[in-house]
Design an enzyme around this catalytic site. Structure first.
Site, short mmCIF file in Angstrom:
data_model
loop_
_atom_site.label_atom_id
_atom_site.label_comp_id
_atom_site.label_asym_id
_atom_site.label_seq_id
_atom_site.Cartn_x
_atom_site.Cartn_y
_atom_site.Cartn_z
N GLY A 225 -6.51 3.44 -0.81
CA GLY A 225 -5.53 3.61 -1.88
C GLY A 225 -5.29 5.06 -2.23
O GLY A 225 -4.17 5.47 -2.55
N ASP A 226 -6.35 5.88 -2.15
CA ASP A 226 -6.19 7.31 -2.42
C ASP A 226 -5.38 7.98 -1.32
O ASP A 226 -4.58 8.88 -1.58
CB ASP A 226 -7.57 7.97 -2.53
CG ASP A 226 -8.43 7.33 -3.60
OD1 ASP A 226 -7.88 6.96 -4.66
OD2 ASP A 226 -9.65 7.19 -3.39
#
Length: 336
Positions: A277-278
């Site tokens: 997600g990052d």
């Protein structure tokens, strides 16, 4: 102009692939943390990325700082204070068993000192974007106060804010926090939000219960845009899990003018999804910083997220050329 990332760094301890925690004595130690992950990705893409955090004034803190700095991140905004290094233990998933996280970060140097260790007007000088996440306020009263102070200072300075929801129920449950209030105040200063209908339902105290997930996202986004006038874009990934190692990932961006979609990519033989997600957030943010279109920024973010699943550790270790190659689906042959 710099992209400044703010949040706690941790050390991640992981048993060998497929093993349970302490099944054998061996564990691999790697640095991580949502905002540090974004900063490393941005620097590797070629953006002027900086990280501000509070680390313990000892060998562990300096090693964590050095690991980020070696990837090109400006760490001049890192403060060292007495205290311990925050840890988390990751038990890798396998087949039908999901990965599991165990936090050991209570009383860290960050938690103890972050509220008064950082000079926001100084740190934000020359900054175009501030990126932070919902992890920071979940760490406790000091983290909540620091996150709100950072966003308030950014708004005063006319700096755009990128916010990743990253709701951490285990952390919030450890103290008498108020996630809807704090996260709502953070969203009130945000222009780019990485969030979905579940995040908005939590903050707004209402449900979005349409049977179609796409309609839930649209309904939540409509209310979010009405509630927070500064919000311009809402992004999220969509994941289908066939097993821990075999997944399909796509992405959507909703703006006040409509929707943008990135076509699904198949992820077979996933090595490590932590930090995916990052990587997605960093890719979208990089594209917007570069002035790309919404569609190109979203596609770049999804390709970056896909690549992250191929390497162990929290950091996404690819540059812009690697991501471009993944976008073109031409990266499967041996490069000689």
């Amino acid at each position: 102009m710099t992209i400044l990332c703010f949040g706690e760094m941790l050390l991640r301890l992981t048993p060998d692939q497929g093993e349970l925690l302490l099944q054998s004595p061996a564990m691999t130690v790697r640095p991580g943390g949502a905002e540090a992950n974004v900063a490393v990705s941005l620097a590797r893409y070629g953006a002027p990325a900086a990280l501000t955090t509070v680390l313990p004034d000892n060998a562990l803190g300096r090693a964590a700082r050095d690991e980020v700095r070696k990837h090109g991140v400006d760490t001049s905004g890192v403060a060292f204070r007495p205290g311990r290094m925050g840890l988390y233990f990751l038990t890798p998933g396998a087949v039908r068993r999901p990965s599991e996280v165990l936090y050991d970060r209570a009383g860290s140097a960050f938690v103890q000192h972050v509220e008064d260790a950082l000079d926001w007007p100084k740190l934000l000088d020359g900054v175009e974007w501030l990126h932070l996440s919902g992890v920071t306020p979940a760490t406790g009263p000091t983290g909540s106060a620091a996150a709100l102070a950072a966003i308030a200072a950014a708004r005063t300075a006319g700096i755009k804010v990128s916010f990743d929801g990253n709701f951490r129920g285990k952390l919030w449950a450890e103290w008498a926090g108020d996630p809807p209030r704090v996260l709502g105040q953070m969203l009130a200063g945000t222009s780019l939000a990485f969030a979905d209908d579940r995040d908005f339902a939590l903050v707004l105290g209402r449900s979005f219960d349409h049977a179609d997930p796409a309609e839930r996202r649209r309904s939540a986004a409509e209310v979010a845009f009405e509630t927070w006038p500064t919000l311009e874009r809402i992004c999220c990934t969509l994941r289908i899990n066939d097993s821990v190692q075999d997944q399909t990932l796509s992405a959507v961006m909703i703006t006040r003018d409509g929707e943008h979609h990135a076509a699904p990519i198949a992820l077979t033989g996933v090595v490590d999804r932590v930090g995916g997600g990052d990587a997605f957030a960093s890719g979208v943010l990089f594209g917007l910083w570069r002035g790309w279109s919404n569609d190109e920024s979203l596609a770049f973010g999804l390709a970056a997220a896909g690549l992250k699943h191929s390497v162990p550790g929290d950091f996404n270790l690819f540059d812009e050329a690697h991501v471009r190659s993944a976008m073109a689906a031409d990266g499967f042959d041996i490069r000689r």
